[in-house]
Design an enzyme around this catalytic site. Structure first.
Site, PDB file in Angstrom:
ATOM      1  N   ASP A  85      -6.021  -3.537  -3.345  1.00 64.52           N
ATOM      2  CA  ASP A  85      -6.075  -2.080  -3.496  1.00 64.52           C
ATOM      3  C   ASP A  85      -4.715  -1.540  -3.907  1.00 64.52           C
ATOM      4  O   ASP A  85      -4.610  -0.665  -4.779  1.00 64.52           O
ATOM      5  CB  ASP A  85      -6.583  -1.397  -2.230  1.00 64.52           C
ATOM      6  N   GLU A 139       0.831  -1.205   0.000  1.00 58.88           N
ATOM      7  CA  GLU A 139       0.000   0.000   0.000  1.00 58.88           C
ATOM      8  C   GLU A 139       0.866   1.256   0.000  1.00 58.88           C
ATOM      9  O   GLU A 139       0.688   2.171  -0.810  1.00 58.88           O
ATOM     10  CB  GLU A 139      -0.918   0.001   1.222  1.00 58.88           C
TER      11      GLU A 139
END
Length: 407
Positions: free
Chosen positions: A133, A72
Site C-alpha cells: 500500500d 506508510e
C-alpha cells in the site's frame, strides 16, 4: 526596453508615469497569484510536519513506536505535502525514503516498511518486507508531483516502483483475476492460499496507474478489489475484515475464506476501506457498487453515533468505540452515501479531538497519535476541498488553477 530618440522629454514622462501606474496595478495581481501558488496554509498538516517531520525528511512515528518510521507514514506525508503545494518537504520525504528504506536503489528495492533503532543498537531497516500500500502511495504521489510540478525525475521513479511491484507483487488468482499481494513475504502459501487486504488498493490510485500504463494490470486489480469487498462469504452484513484469505479450489476457481491469522475481524486496517470508497470519484464505475456493499458501517454508526472499534464481520457483532481517526475516515464515506448529518456529527468529534492534539497546553499534545492524525488529514483535506480525486485517478488540488495562471 529602449525609447526612440524622437520621443520628447514630456512624452517620456507621460509614458513613464503610465508605466508606473500599470506596474502599481499589476503588483497586487502578481502578489495574489504568487500567494495562491505558494505553500498552502493547511494548519493541521503544518502542525504535524513541524513536530514530526525532521529536516532530513524522516517522519517520526509509526503505529507502533514514535521513534520508528514506516513506509506508510513516509508515503502519506508525500501525498499531504503535494496537497499543500510544498515541494521542499515532498522532496525531503522522498529522498530520505529512497536513500534509507530502499538502499538508494529504487529500481531494485521496494522500501522496507519499518525503520528505526535495531536490536544491534544501530539505526536502520528493522523489517525489509515492503508494504505494497505504501509502494502504491509512493508511486501515485510521484506521478502527480511530476504532473503538477513538472518534475520528470519523479515520474521516472514512480515508473521504477510500478515496474517492480508488477513483477514481484501482482498475481493472477484463480477465479478472481489479477490481485496485489500486501508484500513479498508472508502472503502467498504453497497450498493455494493467499492473504489480501482491501485497504491496500484504493481505486483512485489504480485508475491513475491505468492512465499512466494502459496495458498494465491495474484495471483488473481494481475490479478484483471490488469483488473482494462485495464477496458474501465474508461481507454478510456490509462490513469488511482487516485481512481476508482466498483459497484456490481448482485451476480456475477459488473462494474467499477467513484469514487464519486475524480471523474475521474488521478494525484498524479495514477502516481505510470505507475512507477510500468515500474518496473515490462518484463518476468511477466502481464507486457506487463499492458503497452499496458497505452499508454495515453506516448503519452501526447511525445507531450509536460513533463507529465501532471492532466488528466481527461474519456475525455483524460490534465492540468498543472507534477513536477519532475512525470518525474521520467515515466523513467522506457518509457524505458519499447521502448521510450529511451523520457525516457532520463525525466531523465535530474529529474537530474536538484535533483541537486537543494541536494545543501545547493540553496533555493530549504530548501523545503522538500518528494513525489517527493521518486518517484525519485524508478526510479533513477532502472535506475542506483541498483535494478531490478525478475519475481518471488524477488529483484535483485547490492550488492548481492559481499555479497554472502564474505569470
Amino acid at each position: 526596453m529602449s525609447l526612440r530618440k524622437s520621443t520628447s522629454t514630456k512624452g517620456v514622462g507621460r509614458l513613464f508615469g503610465r508605466s508606473l501606474l500599470s506596474l502599481a496595478l499589476l503588483v497586487p495581481l502578481a502578489a495574489k497569484a504568487a500567494e495562491g501558488c505558494s505553500v498552502q496554509n493547511w494548519p493541521l498538516w503544518k502542525n504535524y510536519a513541524e513536530r514530526f517531520v525532521q529536516k532530513d525528511g524522516r517522519m517520526l512515528g509509526s503505529s507502533m513506536d514514535p521513534n520508528q518510521s514506516s513506509s506508510e507514514g513516509q508515503s502519506y506525508g508525500m501525498f499531504f505535502a503535494l496537497i499543500a503545494n510544498d515541494p521542499e518537504t515532498f522532496d525531503a520525504l522522498w529522498r530520505w525514503t529512497r536513500d534509507n528504506m530502499a538502499g538508494a536503489n529504487i529500481a531494485q528495492n521496494l522500501p522496507g516498511w519499518l525503520w528505526g533503532p535495531t536490536p544491534a543498537g544501530t539505526w536502520g531497516i528493522i523489517d525489509r518486507n515492503s508494504a505494497s500500500d505504501a509502494d502504491l502511495w509512493f508511486a501515485y504521489s510521484l506521478l502527480e508531483a511530476d504532473r503538477l510540478w513538472k518534475k520528470p525525475g519523479y515520474r521516472a521513479d514512480a515508473q521504477r516502483i510500478l515496474d517492480n511491484v508488477q513483477k514481484t507483487l501482482i498475481r493472477d488468482i484463480p477465479g478472481l483475476g489479477k490481485m496485489l499481494l500486501p508484500g513479498p513475504v508472508g502472503y502467498e502459501h504453497p497450498d493455494q492460499l493467499w492473504r489480501f487486504n482491501a485497504s491496500y488498493t484504493p481505486i483512485p490510485l489504480l485508475r491513475r496507474f491505468s492512465k499512466e500504463l494502459p496495458s498494465s494490470p491495474w484495471k483488473e486489480v481494481a475490479e478484483s478489489t471490488a469483488k473482494m469487498v462485495a464477496d458474501k462469504n465474508m461481507n454478510r452484513f456490509g462490513f469488511v475484515p482487516d485481512w481476508v484469505g482466498y483459497r484456490g479450489t481448482d485451476v480456475n476457481k477459488g473462494m474467499f475464506v477467513v484469514d487464519k491469522f486475524t480471523n474475521a475481524l474488521g478494525s484498524y486496517d479495514a477502516i481505510r476501506t470505507y475512507l477510500w470508497a468515500g474518496l473515490t470519484s462518484p463518476a468511477d464505475p466502481l464507486a457506487k457498487p463499492m458503497l452499496d456493499n458497505l452499508d454495515g458501517m453506516a448503519q452501526s454508526t447511525a445507531s450509536t453515533g460513533v463507529p465501532p472499534e471492532k466488528v466481527q464481520v461474519l456475525t455483524g457483532a460490534t465492540e468498543g468505540v472507534g477513536p477519532y481517526g475512525f470518525s474521520a475516515s467515515l466523513v467522506p464515506y457518509l457524505r458519499a452515501k447521502g448521510l450529511p448529518l451523520l457525516a457532520d456529527q463525525q466531523l465535530r468529534l474529529v474537530d474536538q479531538a484535533i483541537a486537543h492534539f494541536t494545543d501545547p497546553a493540553d496533555p493530549a499534545y504530548q501523545q503522538h497519535q500518528y494513525y489517527h492524525v493521518m486518517l484525519s488529514l485524508f478526510a479533513l483535506g477532502w472535506s475542506e476541498n483541498r483535494y478531490q480525486f478525478n475519475k481518471d485517478g488524477t488529483v484535483k488540488v485547490s492550488w492548481e488553477a492559481a499555479c497554472a495562471s502564474k505569470p
